[in-house]
Design a protein around this motif. Structure first.
Motif, PDB file in Angstrom:
ATOM      1  N   MET A 122      73.753  57.694  19.952  1.00 24.52           N
ATOM      2  CA  MET A 122      75.045  57.281  20.977  1.00 24.52           C
ATOM      3  C   MET A 122      73.369  58.051  21.860  1.00 24.52           C
ATOM      4  SD  MET A 122      78.078  58.745  21.803  1.00 24.52           S
ATOM      5  CE  MET A 122      79.388  57.526  21.555  1.00 24.52           C
ATOM      6  N   GLN A 123      74.097  57.829  23.345  1.00 27.00           N
ATOM      7  CA  GLN A 123      73.855  58.113  24.721  1.00 27.00           C
ATOM      8  C   GLN A 123      74.448  58.374  25.360  1.00 27.00           C
ATOM      9  OE1 GLN A 123      71.054  54.423  25.998  1.00 27.00           O
ATOM     10  NE2 GLN A 123      69.447  55.321  24.994  1.00 27.00           N
ATOM     11  N   LEU A 124      74.298  59.850  26.430  1.00 26.69           N
ATOM     12  CA  LEU A 124      74.637  60.646  26.936  1.00 26.69           C
ATOM     13  C   LEU A 124      74.358  60.921  28.476  1.00 26.69           C
ATOM     14  CD1 LEU A 124      76.418  63.357  24.355  1.00 26.69           C
ATOM     15  CD2 LEU A 124      77.377  61.093  25.563  1.00 26.69           C
ATOM     16  N   VAL A 125      74.557  60.197  29.356  1.00 29.88           N
ATOM     17  CA  VAL A 125      74.120  60.933  31.216  1.00 29.88           C
ATOM     18  C   VAL A 125      73.773  62.381  30.985  1.00 29.88           C
ATOM     19  CG1 VAL A 125      73.939  60.901  32.675  1.00 29.88           C
ATOM     20  CG2 VAL A 125      74.011  58.561  31.841  1.00 29.88           C
ATOM     21  N   VAL A 126      72.913  63.298  30.720  1.00 27.90           N
ATOM     22  CA  VAL A 126      72.905  63.935  31.003  1.00 27.90           C
ATOM     23  C   VAL A 126      72.183  65.372  32.025  1.00 27.90           C
ATOM     24  CG1 VAL A 126      72.847  65.220  28.372  1.00 27.90           C
ATOM     25  CG2 VAL A 126      70.269  64.766  30.408  1.00 27.90           C
ATOM     26  N   GLY A 127      72.139  64.271  32.927  1.00 25.51           N
ATOM     27  CA  GLY A 127      71.238  64.423  34.401  1.00 25.51           C
ATOM     28  C   GLY A 127      71.279  63.522  34.900  1.00 25.51           C
ATOM     29  N   ARG A 128      71.059  64.261  36.444  1.00 20.65           N
ATOM     30  CA  ARG A 128      70.516  63.427  37.720  1.00 20.65           C
ATOM     31  C   ARG A 128      69.581  63.526  38.433  1.00 20.65           C
ATOM     32  NH1 ARG A 128      70.821  61.635  42.951  1.00 20.65           N
ATOM     33  NH2 ARG A 128      72.942  63.836  42.958  1.00 20.65           N
ATOM     34  N   ILE A 129      68.289  62.938  39.126  1.00 12.23           N
ATOM     35  CA  ILE A 129      67.056  63.851  39.787  1.00 12.23           C
ATOM     36  C   ILE A 129      67.766  63.194  40.964  1.00 12.23           C
ATOM     37  CG2 ILE A 129      65.218  63.667  39.935  1.00 12.23           C
ATOM     38  CD1 ILE A 129      64.505  61.917  37.875  1.00 12.23           C
ATOM     39  N   GLY A 130      67.316  64.739  41.755  1.00 14.78           N
ATOM     40  CA  GLY A 130      67.648  64.632  43.318  1.00 14.78           C
ATOM     41  C   GLY A 130      66.448  64.555  43.965  1.00 14.78           C
ATOM     42  N   ARG A 131      66.267  65.254  44.407  1.00 18.47           N
ATOM     43  CA  ARG A 131      65.057  65.667  45.426  1.00 18.47           C
ATOM     44  C   ARG A 131      63.608  66.005  44.845  1.00 18.47           C
ATOM     45  NH1 ARG A 131      68.615  69.048  48.243  1.00 18.47           N
ATOM     46  NH2 ARG A 131      66.466  71.375  48.917  1.00 18.47           N
ATOM     47  N   ALA A 132      62.790  65.802  45.394  1.00 16.29           N
ATOM     48  CA  ALA A 132      61.475  66.152  45.260  1.00 16.29           C
ATOM     49  C   ALA A 132      61.494  67.658  45.279  1.00 16.29           C
ATOM     50  CB  ALA A 132      60.434  65.764  45.667  1.00 16.29           C
ATOM     51  N   HIS A 133      61.257  68.691  44.824  1.00 15.48           N
ATOM     52  CA  HIS A 133      60.992  70.171  45.111  1.00 15.48           C
ATOM     53  C   HIS A 133      59.363  70.160  45.235  1.00 15.48           C
ATOM     54  CE1 HIS A 133      61.978  74.254  45.697  1.00 15.48           C
ATOM     55  NE2 HIS A 133      61.288  74.353  45.516  1.00 15.48           N
ATOM     56  N   GLY A 134      58.659  70.736  46.336  1.00 17.20           N
ATOM     57  CA  GLY A 134      57.461  71.407  46.891  1.00 17.20           C
ATOM     58  C   GLY A 134      56.653  69.700  46.244  1.00 17.20           C
ATOM     59  N   ILE A 135      54.908  70.417  46.004  1.00 16.17           N
ATOM     60  CA  ILE A 135      54.170  69.022  46.430  1.00 16.17           C
ATOM     61  C   ILE A 135      53.207  69.270  44.848  1.00 16.17           C
ATOM     62  CG2 ILE A 135      53.267  69.407  48.990  1.00 16.17           C
ATOM     63  CD1 ILE A 135      51.194  71.290  47.756  1.00 16.17           C
ATOM     64  N   LYS A 136      54.052  69.947  43.734  1.00 15.68           N
ATOM     65  CA  LYS A 136      53.508  69.661  42.042  1.00 15.68           C
ATOM     66  C   LYS A 136      54.317  69.083  41.523  1.00 15.68           C
ATOM     67  CE  LYS A 136      51.031  73.715  42.915  1.00 15.68           C
ATOM     68  NZ  LYS A 136      50.881  75.205  42.578  1.00 15.68           N
ATOM     69  N   GLY A 137      54.985  68.004  42.094  1.00 13.07           N
ATOM     70  CA  GLY A 137      55.819  67.013  41.439  1.00 13.07           C
ATOM     71  C   GLY A 137      56.972  67.346  40.584  1.00 13.07           C
ATOM     72  N   GLU A 138      57.827  68.603  41.239  1.00  8.43           N
ATOM     73  CA  GLU A 138      59.309  68.733  40.584  1.00  8.43           C
ATOM     74  C   GLU A 138      60.489  68.573  41.242  1.00  8.43           C
ATOM     75  OE1 GLU A 138      59.207  73.495  38.922  1.00  8.43           O
ATOM     76  OE2 GLU A 138      58.790  73.136  41.319  1.00  8.43           O
ATOM     77  N   VAL A 139      61.351  68.434  40.386  1.00 11.16           N
ATOM     78  CA  VAL A 139      62.504  67.276  40.914  1.00 11.16           C
ATOM     79  C   VAL A 139      63.710  68.560  41.056  1.00 11.16           C
ATOM     80  CG1 VAL A 139      61.406  65.184  40.448  1.00 11.16           C
ATOM     81  CG2 VAL A 139      62.815  66.111  38.966  1.00 11.16           C
ATOM     82  N   THR A 140      64.610  68.315  41.570  1.00 10.52           N
ATOM     83  CA  THR A 140      65.811  69.010  41.671  1.00 10.52           C
ATOM     84  C   THR A 140      66.545  68.223  40.249  1.00 10.52           C
ATOM     85  OG1 THR A 140      66.281  67.921  43.159  1.00 10.52           O
ATOM     86  CG2 THR A 140      66.015  70.380  43.502  1.00 10.52           C
ATOM     87  N   VAL A 141      67.563  68.635  39.920  1.00 12.39           N
ATOM     88  CA  VAL A 141      68.281  67.913  38.778  1.00 12.39           C
ATOM     89  C   VAL A 141      69.467  68.281  38.897  1.00 12.39           C
ATOM     90  CG1 VAL A 141      68.469  67.759  36.150  1.00 12.39           C
ATOM     91  CG2 VAL A 141      66.031  67.427  37.491  1.00 12.39           C
ATOM     92  N   GLU A 142      70.473  67.104  39.264  1.00  9.97           N
ATOM     93  CA  GLU A 142      71.645  67.686  38.939  1.00  9.97           C
ATOM     94  C   GLU A 142      72.908  67.231  37.463  1.00  9.97           C
ATOM     95  OE1 GLU A 142      75.942  64.638  39.467  1.00  9.97           O
ATOM     96  OE2 GLU A 142      74.381  64.936  41.313  1.00  9.97           O
ATOM     97  N   VAL A 143      72.753  68.381  36.966  1.00  5.74           N
ATOM     98  CA  VAL A 143      73.157  69.521  35.822  1.00  5.74           C
ATOM     99  C   VAL A 143      74.542  68.334  35.386  1.00  5.74           C
ATOM    100  CG1 VAL A 143      73.280  70.305  33.451  1.00  5.74           C
ATOM    101  CG2 VAL A 143      71.538  71.029  34.974  1.00  5.74           C
ATOM    102  N   ARG A 144      74.515  67.395  34.113  1.00  6.80           N
ATOM    103  CA  ARG A 144      75.833  66.244  34.024  1.00  6.80           C
ATOM    104  C   ARG A 144      75.713  67.204  32.259  1.00  6.80           C
ATOM    105  NH1 ARG A 144      75.706  60.922  36.295  1.00  6.80           N
ATOM    106  NH2 ARG A 144      75.469  62.087  38.825  1.00  6.80           N
ATOM    107  N   THR A 145      75.374  67.990  31.535  1.00  6.75           N
ATOM    108  CA  THR A 145      75.684  68.295  30.103  1.00  6.75           C
ATOM    109  C   THR A 145      76.226  69.913  30.306  1.00  6.75           C
ATOM    110  OG1 THR A 145      74.762  68.771  28.560  1.00  6.75           O
ATOM    111  CG2 THR A 145      73.140  68.506  29.798  1.00  6.75           C
ATOM    112  N   ASP A 146      76.879  70.666  29.301  1.00 11.14           N
ATOM    113  CA  ASP A 146      77.210  71.977  29.210  1.00 11.14           C
ATOM    114  C   ASP A 146      76.533  72.401  28.280  1.00 11.14           C
ATOM    115  OD1 ASP A 146      79.167  71.209  30.121  1.00 11.14           O
ATOM    116  OD2 ASP A 146      80.444  70.800  28.483  1.00 11.14           O
ATOM    117  N   GLU A 147      74.933  71.713  28.383  1.00  9.88           N
ATOM    118  CA  GLU A 147      74.081  72.033  27.035  1.00  9.88           C
ATOM    119  C   GLU A 147      72.908  71.934  27.387  1.00  9.88           C
ATOM    120  OE1 GLU A 147      75.740  72.168  22.732  1.00  9.88           O
ATOM    121  OE2 GLU A 147      75.518  69.734  23.449  1.00  9.88           O
ATOM    122  N   PRO A 148      72.623  72.135  28.941  1.00  9.27           N
ATOM    123  CA  PRO A 148      71.146  72.197  29.875  1.00  9.27           C
ATOM    124  C   PRO A 148      70.120  72.521  29.088  1.00  9.27           C
ATOM    125  CG  PRO A 148      72.271  73.643  31.020  1.00  9.27           C
ATOM    126  CD  PRO A 148      73.185  73.320  30.274  1.00  9.27           C
TER     127      PRO A 148
END
Length: 183
Positions: free
Chosen positions: A1-27
């Motif tokens: 079974m597949q569950l949505v656990v997050g949604r990627i938000g905007r980039a953070h900084g210049i090294k490839g990091e992204v913000t993530v909207e967490v959609r799981t109780d067990e990140p």
């Protein structure tokens, strides 16, 4: 079974990091380094989490192969999807995965049918059951202990004790209000 656990938000900084909207109780389990996640749209994945950290209350993730801001921005609004064993249960007794709650019948404490859970909306302050009523209309029921008194997975039902006005039709509310005003 597949569950949505997050949604990627905007980039953070210049090294490839992204913000993530967490959609799981067990990140810590679903969004840990090394986790391989499917994506929606599928063309952006699968993605493997290389590292993660919390910064100013937001989860930041870096994925393998994403090394700059441009690559990170290209992932914006992508849904992160984890494969979960359907028999797996949350660690806490009063916790449930969305797939366990979907399609449960919703009834009041006296047995009155309200409808069936068709969706679960995860809001910042609380979760909501989206319940389809027998007439096809929908009602939103906050998933809080004051209202949802029992989840019975064996009987496939959720028992609620709704406050006045939560599930009542507008016509019923208006007639009750009119009757009270006349007394």
């Amino acid at each position: 079974m597949q569950l949505v656990v997050g949604r990627i938000g905007r980039a953070h900084g210049i090294k490839g990091e992204v913000t993530v909207e967490v959609r799981t109780d067990e990140p810590e389990l679903r969004l840990a380094p090394g986790a391989v996640l499917a994506t929606d749209p599928a063309s952006t994945g699968p993605l493997t989490i290389e590292s993660g950290r919390v910064h100013s209350g937001r989860l930041l993730l870096r994925f393998e192969g994403v090394r700059d801001r441009t690559g990170a921005e290209a992932l914006r609004n992508t849904l992160l999807i984890a494969d979960v064993d359907p028999d797996e249960l949350p660690e806490e007794e009063d916790e449930y995965y969305d797939h366990q709650l979907m399609d449960l019948d919703v009834v009041t404490a006296d047995g009155t049918e309200v409808g069936r859970i068709t969706e679960i909306s995860h809001l910042p302050t609380q979760d909501l059951f989206i319940v389809e009523r027998p007439d096809g209309s929908e009602v939103m029921i906050p998933f809080v202990s004051e209202i949802v008194s029992e989840i019975d997975l064996e009987e496939q039902r959720a028992v609620i004790t709704p406050p006045p006005g939560l599930i009542d039709d507008r016509a019923e509310i208006a007639s009750t209000r009119d009757a009270e005003a006349e007394s």
